[in-house]
Every structure is written in C-alpha cells, then in structure tokens.
Design an enzyme around this catalytic site. Structure first.
Site: not given
Length: 555
Positions: A144, A222, A246
């Site tokens: 990420k 996310s 997330s």
C-alpha cells in the site's frame, strides 16, 4: 549503539532459524491443504487464485521461474495502465485513463525495473541451486502506498505528491525490508484512497480502483489497490493498513482474505505522515488464509512491533488445535453472535452469515452464544472523531495551503472540512475526551465478553461492492453506502482487537459476500484458525471462478 560483529552474527542466525522453523511448519500446513504440485492445470481447475505454496512448488519443480512470473506481471500491468511505464509521463491522457475500464488502477507505481529483474534472477538462481530463502521467495507482493518502498513514490494517495521527487522513498519500511530479506518480489506501491480517508478506492488524481471480480464495482478501500491486485492475480499478498476497515472491507469486496492483527502487533513504520495512528493497524490481504497466516507469522518473527511488555509471543501458538490430519478444528470453540446486529445488513448478506453459523454449529461442533454489544452508535461516533481528527492534524499543513488543497479530490476536501471541527473546533477537546471515554468503556466491556466467548462472528460488510460512481472527475460522498461498508469494522479499530474476513458466499451477480471473525487481544491464532476452517468449508459451497487478469503459472 552499534551492534558488535558477534551480535550481528547472532541476530542473523536467529532470524534464519526463525524462518527455517516457520517454513517447516507451513510446509506441513500447505501440504495438508493443497498437497504436492504434480500438474500445473490442477491449480487452474481447482483454485480461483494460486497460493504462495503453488508458486513455491512451481519454482522448485522449474515449471516456471520468478523471472518469467515477474515479466508477465509487469507486461500486463503496463499494458492496462501505461502510466506505470518508466517512459510514461503522468499527464498523458489522464482523463481518458481515469474513466477507462481496461485497467483496475490497482498499482500507483512499480519498483525500479532493473532492481526487480535483478532480484527475480537471484531468486531463480536460488531455486535452481535448491537454496530458496522462504516460501515467499520469488512470490509477487504489493505494498500500500503509505509504506516506504525503496525507489517508489510514497504519496499516501495525494495527487500533489505524485510528481515530486522528494517523495520517492530512499529505503524500505520495516515490514517491506523483512519481506524482501525473505526473497519476496516487491512489485511496487498499490493504490489507495487519498490519505486513506475513504473506503471505496477513489483517487481524484489517479482514478477509481476497480473490483477484481466485477470492474463495474468499486474495490473498497482504503487498501484498495492491494485487494484488487491480489484478487486479479497480479500479486499473491498485499500489505495494507486498517484504520476503519481499510484491510477488511476491500478484502471482503474482492473475495479474498484480510487480517487486521491486534493493535501494534505489526508496525506501521514507513508512513510519511501520522494519519489516525491510534486506530491504525498494518496487516495482509491474501489469496487464502494460509498465505495471510504465513505473512503474519513471518512478519512477527522478523520485525518487533510496538507491543506492550508482557504481550504473548505469537510464534508459540501456530499449530494449536489442529486435527490429527493437520486440518484446523473448531470443536468446542465458543462463538458469539449478536443477532440484532446481524440483521442490520442486506437479506443476502444476513443469510450468508447465518449459513456460516450453521456450518460452524453442525459441522464444526462449536458452542454458540447469543451476545450483545452495547454503545455501537457511541463507538461509531468515537471512531469517526478519532480517526478523522488524526487525519486532519496529520495533513493540516498541506490542507491549509490553498494551492495544494486544490490538488485533492472534492470528496477529500469535504471530509477534511468536517474533520477540522473534531480536531480544531470549539468543542474539539470535548470530542476527544468523550471518544477516549467510549474507547475505554468498550475495551473494558469486550475484555469481559471474551471471558465467555472465544470469537465473535459478524458479516464483513452490510452490502456487496457498490457500483462505481458516475462522476469520475469529482467522486462522491455517500454517507449511507460508506456506513454500510464500515458497519462491522469500527469496533475492531476502537478496541484494537484482531479481526479477519473471508468469503463464504456470492450474490446473484456473483459478487463476493464475506464474514468477519473478531478475537480477543493477541489471539490472532484463534482468529486465523477459525477463518481457515470457514474457508475450507466455504469451498464446498462456492464454485471455482477465474477472475485472474494474468496467468502467472503457465509456461
């Protein structure tokens, strides 16, 4: 103080010994589930996504090499999104690209290709000489874009940072360095919502990350790019972070596995800004539970998190409670269900969760308990106040720069304007004090509840993956949809308890439906064991579907 030569030698030997023990244990576990790889076609016909074990076996048997796998991944990613090419200019036809369905937009940047190719060649040579470093050696993993990856931009999703060379990471974050030391191929940085403030994977500067199962649907967020890349077969595992679902939301929406360990068990080292740090956890998104478990145990063996003194050692609980055949057992497991909360979801989601509970009761011989969880509305409010105020404080310097603010999506600007009240408004101190009281009370209640149950089972999300917003220029703020996606998530972040999600069903449009397992603090082994049992049971009810965008294990 600098380490002595003898200390460095001891630490290296200790690290190698821990990896060796994990490899032996997981070789047994993987073999129990998957067996030895004899025919590459067995993978494609029996599994939606190949596991790290399948790659490891294919490399050992020289069916394919890490170099071949890498070249396929890079070629397909650049083919779908030309902005990832080293020769691309980020402004090239960006408006057309952002609205394109050809790309999932799962990757924000790739690791330097020369370095990647060199690491793939080294991995290939290790397999040829029978000296692979770990089960993850040569396995593609994405990170990420809030964790430092050497040579790639760490933008935390901000468009205003994408073209700024000072945001190119010079070194790896702790978890990335650990993975790289085990031979993993770090493909690059996966896309995320801007500063992680949303849960649907939209970035005004990069585009909407699309669902690996159905590109008309969002990937969730996310940690959107990690989930989409894993679900589409570009990577086997993705590193994500979870401040309000997330990891778990995108994992559930893409039909893969997501694990949020106990708070601070895995370090979030490597993020350039502090964004809601008090509720944020690092963890894996993976093809299967064993891959998530291997990532978790490998990381905890190699990287010391910020755990308090006296926290249980995760390396001692790996194979507890297995059947004689090596498969997981949930017999006698005390499973709590808050039935009223279960009903606060769509009918299809509720029925899927009820079916899973029935499997556990009828086939797993669990003990089922009805439980209640008070203050859920207060927990939701406390979570929102805590994470959004933390995000605002972290980004405040840039938000107050009007020119920089214009580079943010309108949805992000709107959310930060609200978050400012929690962080700097007249009642900010009252909000923070009330949030701390709610967190303390909920932690105390859950501590008591886990004296009577071992895990709590909930739906993963209250609905399936929503449709991509019509307006790809501005995105949208849809509180109702976001609330349905986050409904079962916030408890785990406010209390810091370990949670994981796994797919158990699909709806009429074949969209994945998952369940969540919540465990007591430091009891990741119980959560993983329960998820693994559910995953194996779900395979008796779910057809094998191939959503892979690239076939990595074919010659």
């Amino acid at each position: 103080p600098k380490e002595s030569e003898s200390q460095r030698k001891f630490n290296k030997e200790s690290r190698l010994n821990r990896i060796h023990i994990l490899n032996e244990v997981f070789t047994t576990l993987y073999t129990t589930q998957y067996g030895e790889l004899h025919n590459i076609n067995d993978i494609n016909s029996n599994y939606s996504l190949p596991s790290a074990w399948h790659f490891h076996q294919a490399y050992k048997k020289q069916i394919v090499s890490p170099t071949q796998v890498l070249l396929k991944i890079i070629d397909q990613l650049i083919r779908e999104d030309p902005r990832l090419s080293p020769n691309s200019h980020s402004s090239d036809d960006i408006r057309t690209l952002k609205s394109s369905k050809k790309s999932l937009f799962c990757m924000a940047s790739l690791s330097p290709l020369e370095k990647l190719e060199e690491e793939a060649r080294a991995s290939t040579e290790r397999y040829l000489s029978g000296k692979s470093l770990s089960i993850f050696d040569g396995v593609p993993i994405c990170i990420k874009e809030m964790f430092d990856v050497s040579g790639t931009s760490n933008t935390i999703g901000l468009g205003g940072w994408r073209s700024d060379s000072k945001h190119v990471s010079r070194s790896d974050s702790a978890l990335v360095a650990a993975l790289r030391s085990c031979g993993a191929l770090i493909i690059g940085s996966s896309t995320m919502d801007e500063i992680g403030i949303s849960v649907r994977g939209y970035s005004a500067s990069w585009g909407q990350v699309r669902n690996a199962v159905n590109d008309e649907r969002v990937a969730g967020g996310s940690s959107s790019g990690s989930a989409s890349a894993v679900g589409a077969g570009f990577c086997v595992v993705g590193l994500g972070s979870d401040g309000g679902g997330s990891i778990r939301i995108p994992a559930a929406l893409n039909g893969i596995v997501g694990l949020k360990p106990t708070y601070a068990r895995l370090t979030c080292d490597g993020c350039p800004l502090s964004l809601g740090k008090s509720v944020t956890h690092a963890g894996p998104l993976a093809n299967c539970v064993l891959d998530a478990a291997y990532f978790y145990y490998l990381s905890t063996a190699l990287v010391i998190g910020d755990v308090p003194v006296g926290a249980p050692d995760p390396r001692g609980d790996l194979i507890l409670g297995l059947e004689s055949d090596g498969r997981p057992s949930v017999k006698g497991l005390r499973v709590g269900v808050y039935w009223k909360w279960l009903e606060d979801s769509s009918e299809r989601v509720r029925k899927a969760a009820e079916s899973c509970i029935k499997w556990l009761k009828d086939e797993g011989n669990i003990e089922l308990f009805s439980v209640s969880i008070p203050m859920l509305e207060e927990i939701r409010c406390a979570h929102n106040a805590t994470i959004t105020s933390g995000m605002y404080i972290g980004i405040e310097e840039y938000y107050n720069d009007l020119e920089f603010r214009k580079t943010m999506g309108l949805d992000v600007q709107a959310k930060l304007a609200v978050a400012r009240n929690f962080a700097r408004g007249l009642d900010a101190e009252k909000f923070q004090k009330a949030s701390k009281i709610v967190r303390a009370q909920s932690m105390e209640y859950m501590q008591e509840l886990f004296k009577t149950v071992d895990v709590i089972l909930t739906p993963a999300t209250a609905q399936v993956a929503p449709l991509v917003a019509d307006n790809q220029e501005t995105g949208e703020v849809n509180v109702e949809v976001d609330s349905k996606l986050m409904r079962y998530m916030q408890l785990g972040n406010v209390t810091g308890l370990p949670c994981g999600v796994v797919q158990v069903a699909e709806d009429d449009e074949l969209l994945p439906i998952g369940v969540q397992v919540i465990g007591n603090a430091w009891e990741e082994s119980t959560v993983l064991k329960t998820l693994w049992w559910i995953e194996l049971q779900a395979r008796n009810h779910l057809p094998v579907r191939n959503y892979r965008r690239v076939e990595l294990l074919q010659t």
